[in-house]
Design an enzyme around this catalytic site. Sequence first.
Site, PDB file in Angstrom:
ATOM      1  CG  HIS A  37      85.571  37.383  25.890  1.00  0.00           C
ATOM      2  ND1 HIS A  37      85.636  36.259  26.347  1.00  0.00           N
ATOM      3  CD2 HIS A  37      86.085  38.373  26.247  1.00  0.00           C
ATOM      4  CE1 HIS A  37      86.231  36.649  27.585  1.00  0.00           C
ATOM      5  NE2 HIS A  37      86.502  37.950  27.559  1.00  0.00           N
ATOM      6  CG  HIS A 138      85.405  42.647  32.027  1.00  0.00           C
ATOM      7  ND1 HIS A 138      86.544  41.915  32.099  1.00  0.00           N
ATOM      8  CD2 HIS A 138      84.645  42.455  32.914  1.00  0.00           C
ATOM      9  CE1 HIS A 138      86.394  40.906  32.960  1.00  0.00           C
ATOM     10  NE2 HIS A 138      85.263  41.256  33.524  1.00  0.00           N
TER      11      HIS A 138
END
EC number: 3.1.27.-
Length: 146
Positions: A37, A138
Site C-alpha cells: 500500500h 492492514h
Amino acid sequence: MVMGLHLLFLVFILGLGLTPPTLAQNDLRYNRFLEEHYDPKTKNGNDRYCDKMMRLRNMISPCKAINTFIHGKKESIKAICGTENGVPYNGNKRKSKSAFQVTICKHRGGSPRPPCQYRATAGSRNVVVACENGLPVHLDESIFRP
C-alpha cells in the site's frame, strides 16, 4: 581478546533467540502493509500506473480485485496508529486525522489470470487502518473527504 569476542557473539545470538516472535511478526506484517500500500514517489496514479504497480508488487496471480496505494510520508502513515494522526474508528481500527493522496486500483474484470488490467481513481482521502504494536498492518478502507 578472542575469548571476549566469542562470549560477546554468544550473548548476541542468545539475545536474538529471546526476541519475542510477536515483534518479528509485527515487523513482517508492517513490511507487507508497506509493500502492498505504500508508494511515496507518485502523487496521482493513472491506469498504466496501476497496471505497473500491481505487477511490480506481485498482486496479479490471481489479479487482486482492488488495492489502494498511499502517497505520503511513512512517518505520517505510522502516526495513524497513535494520537498524532489517528482517531479510534469502528472498533479497533484507526482513521487518519489528515487526508493522504491515494490511488485506488480496481481490476477491470474478466479473467483473474494475468495480464491484469486496472482502472485508477486518484484523490485525497482519509485512510482507515488496523494497527498492532503501534504499526499499521492492514488497510481497511479510504474515505473520500467532501
